[in-house]
Design a protein around this motif. Structure first.
Motif, mmCIF file in Angstrom:
data_model
loop_
_atom_site.group_PDB
_atom_site.id
_atom_site.type_symbol
_atom_site.label_atom_id
_atom_site.label_comp_id
_atom_site.label_asym_id
_atom_site.label_seq_id
_atom_site.Cartn_x
_atom_site.Cartn_y
_atom_site.Cartn_z
ATOM 1 N N THR A 139 27.674 45.516 20.451
ATOM 2 C CA THR A 139 26.903 45.425 19.204
ATOM 3 C C THR A 139 27.647 44.617 18.160
ATOM 4 O O THR A 139 27.067 43.793 17.438
ATOM 5 N N THR A 140 28.964 44.815 18.083
ATOM 6 C CA THR A 140 29.777 44.055 17.125
ATOM 7 C C THR A 140 29.733 42.563 17.445
ATOM 8 O O THR A 140 29.655 41.721 16.547
ATOM 9 N N VAL A 141 29.787 42.238 18.744
ATOM 10 C CA VAL A 141 29.738 40.832 19.150
ATOM 11 C C VAL A 141 28.431 40.189 18.712
ATOM 12 O O VAL A 141 28.412 39.089 18.134
ATOM 13 N N VAL A 142 27.319 40.849 18.964
ATOM 14 C CA VAL A 142 26.010 40.286 18.616
ATOM 15 C C VAL A 142 25.883 40.121 17.105
ATOM 16 O O VAL A 142 25.425 39.078 16.608
ATOM 17 N N ASP A 143 26.276 41.155 16.347
ATOM 18 C CA ASP A 143 26.168 41.073 14.886
ATOM 19 C C ASP A 143 27.030 39.950 14.326
ATOM 20 O O ASP A 143 26.619 39.228 13.412
ATOM 21 N N GLN A 144 28.256 39.797 14.873
ATOM 22 C CA GLN A 144 29.154 38.765 14.368
ATOM 23 C C GLN A 144 28.632 37.366 14.694
ATOM 24 O O GLN A 144 28.750 36.438 13.880
ATOM 25 N N ASN A 153 26.239 29.328 24.554
ATOM 26 C CA ASN A 153 25.723 28.726 25.779
ATOM 27 C C ASN A 153 26.511 29.286 26.954
ATOM 28 O O ASN A 153 27.723 29.100 27.031
ATOM 29 N N VAL A 154 25.815 29.973 27.849
ATOM 30 C CA VAL A 154 26.444 30.568 29.027
ATOM 31 C C VAL A 154 26.143 29.691 30.230
ATOM 32 O O VAL A 154 24.975 29.418 30.538
ATOM 33 N N ASN A 229 21.057 39.368 28.117
ATOM 34 C CA ASN A 229 20.680 40.188 26.965
ATOM 35 C C ASN A 229 21.385 39.694 25.709
ATOM 36 O O ASN A 229 20.774 39.564 24.637
ATOM 37 N N ILE A 230 22.698 39.411 25.822
ATOM 38 C CA ILE A 230 23.443 38.906 24.668
ATOM 39 C C ILE A 230 22.876 37.567 24.209
ATOM 40 O O ILE A 230 22.662 37.334 23.007
ATOM 41 N N ALA A 231 22.632 36.659 25.160
ATOM 42 C CA ALA A 231 22.100 35.333 24.804
ATOM 43 C C ALA A 231 20.747 35.449 24.127
ATOM 44 O O ALA A 231 20.439 34.701 23.185
ATOM 45 N N GLY A 232 19.925 36.405 24.585
ATOM 46 C CA GLY A 232 18.619 36.582 23.970
ATOM 47 C C GLY A 232 18.706 37.084 22.537
ATOM 48 O O GLY A 232 17.889 36.708 21.686
ATOM 49 N N GLY A 236 20.804 32.330 22.130
ATOM 50 C CA GLY A 236 21.557 31.469 23.021
ATOM 51 C C GLY A 236 20.782 31.162 24.288
ATOM 52 O O GLY A 236 19.573 31.408 24.376
ATOM 53 N N MET A 237 21.453 30.609 25.282
ATOM 54 C CA MET A 237 20.791 30.283 26.537
ATOM 55 C C MET A 237 21.769 30.460 27.689
ATOM 56 O O MET A 237 22.986 30.348 27.514
#
Length: 765
Positions: A139-144, A153-154, A229-232, A236-237
């Motif tokens: 959650t911290t990663v997504v918020d930041q 980009n993955v 999920n993180i990219a969405g 991101g992609m």
């Protein structure tokens, strides 16, 4: 700083990247290298940092907070060759690779380096998602990410191409694992279990580990879903490795800022003016200019100091005498007179006008043929936030579209530039409307070449195709229709070879060679990349599918290659007497006497002293030509060139076999030297092209072979600045083939030759 980009590359070197043959890491390195190459060529001011995760050691600014097995390999800096070479030194380290921790370290690098600067921030994560992941800080990663406005980009190694495949793979994981330990393997319809072993045919047939399907563990499947999920959540992609390499392998040109070409008004009759801005719609992207450096400069701090070209002018009479630029004056021929122009007069020679866009009138779109479009295309749109101009242009564009009309305008881009005549065509898109501009030719720009008629004529029934031949042509066109030859993003038939997706193979090969030479200075340049070659070669799959239509077209017309014709095949009545017959025997006795006298001691100097030489004969054409050029009492350069052309044709056409070819060849060489000295390159270049058209692959082809053997080519800019032919074009002239006209029927030629023989026999009788 606006538009500058800071990129952090996160590369997985953990244990899962070393599975199999270790080719996962190799393809990950290739992806990273391609990205750095692109930045190095086109975005050299962007900054790149590289972080390795899954390393045995730990070296990062957050290591005291538990972020282990992560090493900052390269701090954020501008790309360089050294950075590119270091990528090849990366080796697998087989430690656990937690990509969530790597993302946190990468974000920390960006935040500390960028600060409050206006950078575009981006993180590339290259991984197979095979390591253990601690998602407590997700959650911290997504918020930041969302807070710092960074892009993610993955690039997935061995990722499922379709997220739905993960469910199928999850169901078949158990059966895949058991089958890998036995000698037999069960196959499923479309899941990853069908390739449970790396030794199966599908994986062995693929040269890329990115496209081959291995056994995917439950942990890898969960991690792939987590990354998606993180990219969405951060906009991101996720891109499979194979697609990433294919995209990055194409070198894109530098981003060009959107600048207006013209800002003004469309003047309609002097009373109505519509504000308009113009932008370039198409523009040729040329090869970058190569920088000139010298190794001969001593005492310079630079290893290869720059070179500057200086041009000097020398007198023909005294080569040691340097002519200053201020003492040189240009002149233009007016008949036989050379009219001088000073620099002030020269500036007034070009007709210029004030900036503007004036409507001349309207005409039907069908009246402006496509072949009349010249130079680049521009698009005229209303200025931003000018509602009145937008409404006026929208009405004008839609009216032109409905009436199928176009506007003819007089266009001057800037003050004191030459006026153009062009056409404005309606252009309607869902987002905007505009007017496309293309320059139109004047009468001097058109080329009216005669061609053989292909219409339905009773006099030429052989040129009228039959209904079967027309059907064969229609089938060929339909089978090779590019509008349905490709596939769109949904897998449905779509357009192939779209210009926006078709890259110039010349530019691509150039950048490929630059990259190779930079990395491997002592090795030969590589051949054209197969992927790049696809842009310039026909699609084999498309032509294989259309084979029946191609064969039908071939059979409908029965193409037969005509055998090459040589003079040796034909037999002429005079061949038996060729050694005894001399053309001089047909000359009047007075001319023969003159020829005999001149052959004793004939020099250019003696001819120059004879002011009466004003014609070029067939006995000593070279000496006559030089004498006319040396005359000082009259300007006979144009006359001499014209007569020399006639004599060359006469010598070649009147020659029995190759008897007079050498004399004609000497005339061509002498004429070329004179055209260089007299700065008349266009006359010789046009004449040489006409000679080629007249004799190459025809009855007198042996004469053209002599010209090729003597390496007589076009006069280039290296020899005189008046020439419009580049040295490369001059060198290519003798190696390429000229366009040939349709050969005459053999029966007609034989009939003509028979008539010629009869006429000659009648004359002898």
């Amino acid at each position: 700083m606006a538009g500058k980009e800071a990129v952090v590359l996160l590369l997985d070197v953990g244990a899962s990247m070393c599975e199999g043959d270790g080719d996962r890491l190799a393809f990950a390195q290739k992806t990273i290298s391609k990205l750095i190459e692109s930045k190095l060529l086109f975005k050299p001011k962007h900054e790149i940092g590289l972080v390795l995760f899954g390393t045995q050691g730990t070296q990062n600014e957050l290591q005291d907070h538990g972020y282990e097995n992560i090493t900052v390999w390269q701090e954020l800096s501008t790309p360089s060759l050294e950075m590119l070479r270091r990528i090849e030194e990366i080796a697998p380290e087989r430690a656990n690779a937690d990509f969530v921790d790597a993302l946190i370290v990468g974000m920390d690098m960006l935040i500390k380096h960028v600060g409050t600067k206006k950078y575009v921030k981006r993180i590339f994560l290259v991984t197979d998602a095979g390591g253990e992941v601690n998602d407590d800080d997700l959650t911290t990663v997504v918020d930041q990410f969302n807070k710092m406005d960074a892009a993610l980009n993955v690039i997935g190694i061995d990722f499922a191409s379709d997220p739905d495949d993960e469910d199928d793979a999850d169901e078949n994981t158990a059966s895949s694992s058991s089958s890998s330990s036995s000698s037999s393997s069960s196959s499923s319809s479309s899941s990853s279990a069908s390739t449970s072993s790396t030794s199966t045919s599908s994986s062995s047939s693929s040269s890329s580990s990115c496209s081959s399907r291995r056994v995917r563990s439950e942990q890898k499947i969960r991690n792939e879903a987590l990354l998606r999920n993180i990219a969405g959540q951060v906009n991101g992609m996720v891109v499979p490795c194979s697609e990433a390499i294919q995209l990055l392998s194409v070198f894109h040109s530098k981003t060009v800022l959107q600048r207006t070409v013209f800002r003004g008004e469309l003047n309609i009759g002097g009373c109505t003016r519509i504000p308009m801005w113009s932008y370039a719609k198409t523009m040729e992207n040329k090869l970058p200019s190569l920088k000139k450096r010298s190794r001969a400069v001593e005492g310079s701090d630079d290893a290869l100091p720059a070179v500057r070209m200086e041009r000097t002018y020398h007198s023909l009479a005294d080569p040691e005498l340097v002519i200053e630029q201020d003492d040189i004056q240009k002149g233009y021929r007016y008949g036989r007179t050379l009219v001088p122009f000073s620099k002030v007069d020269e500036s007034l020679l070009k007709y210029t006008a004030d900036k503007g866009l004036d409507l001349i009138g309207f005409t039907r779109a069908a009246r402006v043929p496509r072949q009349h479009f010249m130079t680049n295309v521009e698009i005229f749109v209303p200025p931003p936030d000018d509602q009145a101009a937008a409404r006026a242009m929208t009405a004008l564009v839609r009216a032109l579209q409905e009436l199928k009309m176009v506007a003819i305008v007089r266009y001057v881009k800037r003050n004191r530039s030459e006026p153009q005549m062009g056409v404005l065509m309606p252009h309607i898109k869902s987002e905007y409307v505009g007017l496309l501009y293309a320059r139109l030719p004047f009468a001097e720009d058109l080329r009216h070449y005669p061609f053989t008629s292909l219409g339905r004529s009773a006099k030429q029934p052989s040129k009228v195709p039959t209904s079967e031949q027309l059907d064969a042509a229609e089938r060929l066109i339909k089978e090779l229709d590019l509008s349905v030859a490709g596939t769109d993003e949904f897998g449905d038939p779509g357009e192939a070879l779209k210009p926006k997706n078709t890259f110039n193979p010349v530019l691509q090969h150039f950048y490929q060679c630059v990259r190779h030479r930079a990395m491997n200075p002592d090795t030969p340049l590589p051949p054209l990349d197969p992927m790049i070659a696809e842009y310039s070669n026909p699609d084999k799959r498309l032509f294989s599918k259309a084979k029946d239509a191609i064969d039908g077209f071939q059979n409908a017309f029965h193409f037969v290659r005509a055998p090459p014709k040589t003079d040796a095949v034909r037999t002429f009545w005079s061949e038996a007497l060729v050694n005894d017959i001399q053309l001089d025997s047909y000359m009047p006795s007075s001319k023969k006497q003159k020829s005999d006298d001149s052959e004793e001691s004939l020099t250019v100097a003696s001819l120059a002293s004879l002011s009466g030489v004003s014609t070029i004969g067939t006995v000593t054409p070279v000496e006559d030509f030089q004498a006319m050029l040396c005359r000082r009492d009259a300007d006979l350069v144009d006359t001499a060139l014209k007569q020399m052309k006639e004599r060359i044709y006469q010598l070649v056409n009147d020659s029995i076999q190759d008897q007079l070819y050498n004399k004609a060849l000497s005339c061509v060489q002498c004429m070329r030297e004179a055209c260089v000295q007299e700065e008349e390159p266009d006359q010789f270049n046009e004449f040489l092209r006409d000679l080629r058209q007249a004799y190459e692959d025809k009855r007198r082809d042996q004469f053209w072979s002599l010209i090729e053997a003597a390496r007589i080519t076009l006069i280039s800019t290296d020899e005189t600045s008046e020439s419009s032919v580049s040295p490369a074009e001059a060198a290519e002239f003798l190696t390429s083939k000229a366009m040939t006209t349709e050969p005459e029927p053999e029966s007609d030629k034989e009939e003509e030759e028979t008539d010629d023989v009869d006429d000659l026999l009648d004359m002898l009788e």
